[in-house]
Design a protein around this motif. Structure first.
Motif, PDB file in Angstrom:
ATOM      1  N   ALA A 131       4.002   6.707   1.950  1.00 50.75           N
ATOM      2  CA  ALA A 131       4.134   6.836   3.406  1.00 50.75           C
ATOM      3  C   ALA A 131       3.843   5.314   4.158  1.00 50.75           C
ATOM      4  O   ALA A 131       2.771   4.823   3.941  1.00 50.75           O
ATOM      5  CB  ALA A 131       3.472   7.909   4.279  1.00 50.75           C
ATOM      6  N   ILE A 136      -1.468  -3.106  11.978  1.00 56.11           N
ATOM      7  CA  ILE A 136      -2.536  -2.421  11.507  1.00 56.11           C
ATOM      8  C   ILE A 136      -3.920  -3.258  11.593  1.00 56.11           C
ATOM      9  O   ILE A 136      -4.996  -2.550  11.997  1.00 56.11           O
ATOM     10  CB  ILE A 136      -2.249  -2.346  10.042  1.00 56.11           C
ATOM     11  CG1 ILE A 136      -1.256  -1.459   9.831  1.00 56.11           C
ATOM     12  CG2 ILE A 136      -3.437  -1.800   9.190  1.00 56.11           C
ATOM     13  CD1 ILE A 136      -1.451   0.111   9.861  1.00 56.11           C
ATOM     14  N   SER A 160      -1.059   9.196  10.642  1.00 59.60           N
ATOM     15  CA  SER A 160      -0.091   9.222   9.423  1.00 59.60           C
ATOM     16  C   SER A 160      -0.476  10.029   8.480  1.00 59.60           C
ATOM     17  O   SER A 160       0.381  10.526   7.730  1.00 59.60           O
ATOM     18  CB  SER A 160      -0.554   7.672   8.759  1.00 59.60           C
ATOM     19  OG  SER A 160      -0.876   6.841   9.501  1.00 59.60           O
ATOM     20  N   GLU A 191      -4.159   5.290  -1.232  1.00 56.41           N
ATOM     21  CA  GLU A 191      -4.101   3.993  -1.652  1.00 56.41           C
ATOM     22  C   GLU A 191      -4.883   3.173  -0.828  1.00 56.41           C
ATOM     23  O   GLU A 191      -4.948   2.955   0.202  1.00 56.41           O
ATOM     24  CB  GLU A 191      -2.566   3.282  -1.423  1.00 56.41           C
ATOM     25  CG  GLU A 191      -1.575   4.143  -2.263  1.00 56.41           C
ATOM     26  CD  GLU A 191      -0.131   3.493  -2.495  1.00 56.41           C
ATOM     27  OE1 GLU A 191      -0.173   2.487  -2.028  1.00 56.41           O
ATOM     28  OE2 GLU A 191       0.682   4.132  -3.088  1.00 56.41           O
ATOM     29  N   ASP A 221      -2.362  -3.294  -4.482  1.00 59.17           N
ATOM     30  CA  ASP A 221      -2.359  -4.874  -4.535  1.00 59.17           C
ATOM     31  C   ASP A 221      -3.151  -5.341  -5.733  1.00 59.17           C
ATOM     32  O   ASP A 221      -3.824  -6.377  -5.700  1.00 59.17           O
ATOM     33  CB  ASP A 221      -2.777  -5.358  -3.376  1.00 59.17           C
ATOM     34  CG  ASP A 221      -1.987  -5.235  -2.213  1.00 59.17           C
ATOM     35  OD1 ASP A 221      -0.965  -4.415  -2.534  1.00 59.17           O
ATOM     36  OD2 ASP A 221      -2.329  -5.537  -0.952  1.00 59.17           O
ATOM     37  N   GLU A 260       4.732  -2.121  -8.264  1.00 61.77           N
ATOM     38  CA  GLU A 260       5.431  -2.093  -6.965  1.00 61.77           C
ATOM     39  C   GLU A 260       6.419  -3.341  -6.995  1.00 61.77           C
ATOM     40  O   GLU A 260       5.926  -4.428  -7.592  1.00 61.77           O
ATOM     41  CB  GLU A 260       4.521  -1.750  -5.987  1.00 61.77           C
ATOM     42  CG  GLU A 260       3.641  -3.117  -5.559  1.00 61.77           C
ATOM     43  CD  GLU A 260       2.826  -2.947  -4.323  1.00 61.77           C
ATOM     44  OE1 GLU A 260       2.953  -2.183  -3.523  1.00 61.77           O
ATOM     45  OE2 GLU A 260       1.922  -3.934  -4.166  1.00 61.77           O
ATOM     46  N   GLY A 261       7.354  -3.217  -6.074  1.00 60.94           N
ATOM     47  CA  GLY A 261       8.096  -4.533  -5.893  1.00 60.94           C
ATOM     48  C   GLY A 261       9.114  -4.716  -6.882  1.00 60.94           C
ATOM     49  O   GLY A 261       9.503  -5.764  -7.321  1.00 60.94           O
ATOM     50  N   ILE A 262       9.702  -3.710  -7.586  1.00 58.58           N
ATOM     51  CA  ILE A 262      10.740  -3.730  -8.520  1.00 58.58           C
ATOM     52  C   ILE A 262      12.085  -3.902  -7.692  1.00 58.58           C
ATOM     53  O   ILE A 262      12.509  -3.107  -7.108  1.00 58.58           O
ATOM     54  CB  ILE A 262      10.854  -2.294  -9.486  1.00 58.58           C
ATOM     55  CG1 ILE A 262       9.717  -2.153 -10.068  1.00 58.58           C
ATOM     56  CG2 ILE A 262      12.178  -2.562 -10.541  1.00 58.58           C
ATOM     57  CD1 ILE A 262       9.444  -0.612 -10.882  1.00 58.58           C
ATOM     58  N   TYR A 282      12.564  -1.717  -4.136  1.00 53.95           N
ATOM     59  CA  TYR A 282      13.897  -1.909  -3.555  1.00 53.95           C
ATOM     60  C   TYR A 282      14.776  -1.378  -4.394  1.00 53.95           C
ATOM     61  O   TYR A 282      15.850  -0.790  -4.193  1.00 53.95           O
ATOM     62  CB  TYR A 282      14.071  -3.304  -3.068  1.00 53.95           C
ATOM     63  CG  TYR A 282      13.408  -3.541  -1.773  1.00 53.95           C
ATOM     64  CD1 TYR A 282      12.381  -2.841  -1.032  1.00 53.95           C
ATOM     65  CD2 TYR A 282      13.502  -4.830  -1.425  1.00 53.95           C
ATOM     66  CE1 TYR A 282      11.771  -3.312  -0.152  1.00 53.95           C
ATOM     67  CE2 TYR A 282      12.685  -5.238  -0.126  1.00 53.95           C
ATOM     68  CZ  TYR A 282      11.895  -4.249   0.362  1.00 53.95           C
ATOM     69  OH  TYR A 282      11.014  -4.797   1.492  1.00 53.95           O
TER      70      TYR A 282
HETATM   71  P1  C2E Z   1       1.673  -1.899   0.630  1.00 59.80           P
HETATM   72  O1  C2E Z   1       0.699  -0.862   0.969  1.00 59.80           O
HETATM   73  O2  C2E Z   1       1.122  -2.983  -0.302  1.00 59.80           O
HETATM   74  O3  C2E Z   1       3.106  -1.466   0.662  1.00 59.80           O
HETATM   75  C1  C2E Z   1       4.009  -2.292   0.034  1.00 59.80           C
HETATM   76  C2  C2E Z   1       4.780  -3.097   0.968  1.00 59.80           C
HETATM   77  O4  C2E Z   1       5.959  -3.894   0.078  1.00 59.80           O
HETATM   78  C3  C2E Z   1       5.697  -2.276   1.983  1.00 59.80           C
HETATM   79  O5  C2E Z   1       5.714  -3.204   3.139  1.00 59.80           O
HETATM   80  C4  C2E Z   1       6.889  -2.066   1.451  1.00 59.80           C
HETATM   81  O6  C2E Z   1       8.051  -2.015   2.190  1.00 59.80           O
HETATM   82  C5  C2E Z   1       7.270  -3.373   0.640  1.00 59.80           C
HETATM   83  N1  C2E Z   1       7.908  -3.323  -0.618  1.00 59.80           N
HETATM   84  C6  C2E Z   1       8.524  -2.048  -1.214  1.00 59.80           C
HETATM   85  N2  C2E Z   1       9.076  -2.388  -2.304  1.00 59.80           N
HETATM   86  C7  C2E Z   1       9.334  -3.686  -2.443  1.00 59.80           C
HETATM   87  C8  C2E Z   1      10.333  -4.626  -3.182  1.00 59.80           C
HETATM   88  O7  C2E Z   1      10.750  -4.058  -3.902  1.00 59.80           O
HETATM   89  N3  C2E Z   1      10.440  -5.831  -2.746  1.00 59.80           N
HETATM   90  C9  C2E Z   1       9.638  -6.181  -1.527  1.00 59.80           C
HETATM   91  N4  C2E Z   1       9.984  -7.636  -1.387  1.00 59.80           N
HETATM   92  N5  C2E Z   1       8.708  -5.422  -0.765  1.00 59.80           N
HETATM   93  C10 C2E Z   1       8.646  -4.246  -1.070  1.00 59.80           C
HETATM   94  P2  C2E Z   1       5.574  -2.585   4.493  1.00 59.80           P
HETATM   95  O8  C2E Z   1       6.043  -1.390   4.812  1.00 59.80           O
HETATM   96  O9  C2E Z   1       5.953  -3.782   5.216  1.00 59.80           O
HETATM   97  O10 C2E Z   1       3.910  -2.381   4.675  1.00 59.80           O
HETATM   98  C11 C2E Z   1       3.018  -3.651   4.554  1.00 59.80           C
HETATM   99  C12 C2E Z   1       1.620  -3.177   4.413  1.00 59.80           C
HETATM  100  O11 C2E Z   1       1.303  -2.431   5.622  1.00 59.80           O
HETATM  101  C13 C2E Z   1       1.511  -2.267   3.259  1.00 59.80           C
HETATM  102  O12 C2E Z   1       1.263  -2.822   2.174  1.00 59.80           O
HETATM  103  C14 C2E Z   1       0.035  -1.411   3.821  1.00 59.80           C
HETATM  104  O13 C2E Z   1      -1.131  -2.410   3.489  1.00 59.80           O
HETATM  105  C15 C2E Z   1       0.127  -1.726   5.171  1.00 59.80           C
HETATM  106  N6  C2E Z   1       0.641  -0.144   5.764  1.00 59.80           N
HETATM  107  C16 C2E Z   1       1.522   0.241   6.056  1.00 59.80           C
HETATM  108  N7  C2E Z   1       1.675   1.655   6.346  1.00 59.80           N
HETATM  109  C17 C2E Z   1       0.483   1.729   6.339  1.00 59.80           C
HETATM  110  C18 C2E Z   1      -0.337   2.782   7.072  1.00 59.80           C
HETATM  111  O14 C2E Z   1      -0.086   4.021   7.272  1.00 59.80           O
HETATM  112  N8  C2E Z   1      -1.902   3.000   6.937  1.00 59.80           N
HETATM  113  C19 C2E Z   1      -2.392   1.679   6.722  1.00 59.80           C
HETATM  114  N9  C2E Z   1      -3.679   1.653   6.782  1.00 59.80           N
HETATM  115  N10 C2E Z   1      -1.687   0.628   6.468  1.00 59.80           N
HETATM  116  C20 C2E Z   1      -0.269   0.590   6.183  1.00 59.80           C
END
Ligand code: C2E
Ligand code: CA
Ligand code: CA
Length: 448
Positions: free
Chosen positions: A220, A238, A254, A309, A340, A396-398, A418
């Motif tokens: 999520a 955040i 969330s 996570e 990460d 992650e990031g495939i 993606y």
């Molecule tokens: P994260 O937990 O490392 O989430 C993965 C991020 O990588 C997500 O960005 C996702 O959209 C992106 N991603 C996934 N697959 C790919 C891919 O194949 N290529 C690329 N380039 N990117 C990919 P997002 O959604 O912008 O989230 C960024 C960060 O914000 C997350 O990193 C997480 O740390 C935080 N976050 C998101 N939702 C929540 C939440 O509900 N609560 C908290 N505390 N943090 C959140």
């Protein structure tokens, strides 16, 4: 001139001593401030080139600390050999070097110098003479355009490194237009309003079982679509929520939203596991356990259907309190993932203590692995590490088929990215579950 030794820090990582013989952070900063003072008097230009080594902690883990120290020593020697006599050089953080270019005729010469330094760091070798591909990013900040103190210049250069990394460039000049918004208080009030007025939304990104080729769960990911400011990414709001006492209500929202949604998804895919991100400050709060317990009860969800996570760096901010909270969550039966992985600062000592079930390999390694043999080696090492510690491993990031194939044959358990599926709003994700090739067998409802 290089300044004498002292102690310094880089982000979270303290540099108690440097193996390189170069100036440490405090001495470098003092010498830089002195030089800045002289430049102010003479009205001349100066530039700071900050160099960051990508994934240095992983180099430590793979090759050991002594070998890593020798790598740093080689790098320091190379920098020393290309810098001009008058310039200042320092090893200012565990994985950071800085060079101050004094009396520059033009700011553009700083880019040439950065390029020269980076090129000089090609072909670093291990003890046995085999080359190791070290990736570096550099940020450049110029006096007086980007600041007039050592702190301001380093901060700007650091931000430029971030841009360089994001845009896959070796180096980047600082950009004054990218200053953070200083008027955050309005935004904080709007965020508070957004939490209560449901302007927030969760997107869901599939996580799949690579070895058995089926859906495994979803992560999520929060989104904020502000009527006033438009779309604001989680990386922006955040931290704001964390700093302004809003992270608890946000986490509560969330967790409950994600669990409510997973009830609906499990009707289609009974083994579905929902993953929710937790940020650093909530991790140190023991009440979090009570909050999770309540949410599980409300949505009548088995604890092992929820995965939490937490990033490696969030745990390392306050390891003792975090580990205690993680233990409490594990006792509840919730699954835990270290996000990460590979970018934080945990050592094997901590890894042994972390009561987690899953390692999530950071996307920076995964994205590069198809074209970079060192990234592929690091990923394989992490997969082996997971196996040895009996942890499941997710990448992650495939973003392409080749990476997916490579990870599968390397024995990686799970994957996300993606190429498999982007983060999607609720309805779109439900359609994906109904129609994806990853759910071709096992759906409990005929696809529509
Ligand atoms: P994260 O937990 O490392 O989430 C993965 C991020 O990588 C997500 O960005 C996702 O959209 C992106 N991603 C996934 N697959 C790919 C891919 O194949 N290529 C690329 N380039 N990117 C990919 P997002 O959604 O912008 O989230 C960024 C960060 O914000 C997350 O990193 C997480 O740390 C935080 N976050 C998101 N939702 C929540 C939440 O509900 N609560 C908290 N505390 N943090 C959140
Ligand atoms: Ca995550
Ligand atoms: Ca991540």
């Amino acid at each position: 001139m290089t300044a004498p030794h002292t102690t310094g820090t880089s982000g979270n990582s303290r540099l108690m001593d440097t193996p390189t013989g170069m100036a440490k952070r405090a001495d470098f900063l003092a010498a830089l401030d002195e030089a800045l003072h002289e430049h102010q008097q003479q009205d001349t230009t100066l530039a700071v080139v900050l160099l960051n080594i990508k994934g240095f902690r992983t180099i430590n883990s793979i090759y050991g600390y002594s070998a890593a120290d020798r790598i740093l020593q080689q790098m320091a020697d190379r920098i020393e050999s290309v810098r001009r006599q008058q310039d200042l050089a320092g090893h200012i953080g565990v994985d950071e070097f800085a060079v101050a270019l004094l009396n520059l005729k033009s700011p553009h010469l700083a880019e040439l110098a950065a390029n020269k330094i980076i090129t000089s760091l090609d072909e670093i070798c291990l003890d046995d003479g085999s080359p190791i591909d070290i990736k570096l990013h550099a940020g450049i900040a110029v006096f007086p355009e980007h600041g007039s103190t050592s702190d301001a210049l380093l901060q700007q250069a650091d931000r430029a490194i971030y841009t360089a990394r994001e845009t896959y460039q070796d180096y980047q000049m600082a950009d004054n237009s990218q200053q953070p918004d200083a008027s955050n208080s309005g935004l904080v009030r709007e965020l508070e309003h957004a939490i209560t007025k449901s302007e927030l939304e969760l997107y869901y990104q599939p996580k799949v079982d690579l070895q058995h080729k089926h859906l495994y769960g979803a992560e999520a990911l929060i989104r904020w679509n502000s009527p006033k400011r438009g779309f604001i990414g989680p990386d922006e709001f955040i931290p704001l929520a964390e700093d302004n006492g809003l992270i608890f209500p946000l986490t509560l929202w969330s967790l409950n939203t994600a669990l409510r949604q997973s009830v609906e998804i499990r009707r289609l895919w009974p083994d579905f596991r929902m993953a929710v991100n937790l940020s650093a400050s909530t991790l140190a709060e023991i009440e979090l356990i009570e909050l999770v317990k309540r949410a599980l009860r409300t949505w009548d969800t088995r604890p092992d259907r929820l995965m939490i996570e937490v990033t490696e760096s969030a745990v390392m901010k306050n390891p003792e309190a975090s580990i205690e909270t993680l233990r409490g969550l594990r006792k509840l039966g919730v699954r835990l993932s270290i996000d990460d992985f590979g970018t934080g600062y945990s050592s094997f000592g901590y890894l042994k203590q972390l009561p987690v079930h899953e390692l999530k390999i950071d996307q920076s390694f995964v994205k590069g692995m198809a074209s970079d043999v060192n990234d592929a080696r690091i990923v394989q090492t992490m997969i082996n590490l997971g196996e040895n510690f009996e942890l499941s491993v997710i990448a992650e990031g495939i973003e392409d088929e080749e990476t997916l194939y490579q990870l599968t044959s390397m024995g990686c358990n799970h994957g996300q990215g993606y190429y498999i599926g982007r983060p999607m709003p609720r309805e779109k994700f439900m359609d994906w579950v109904r129609n994806s090739e990853w759910t071709r067998t096992g759906l409990t409802e005929p696809s529509s």
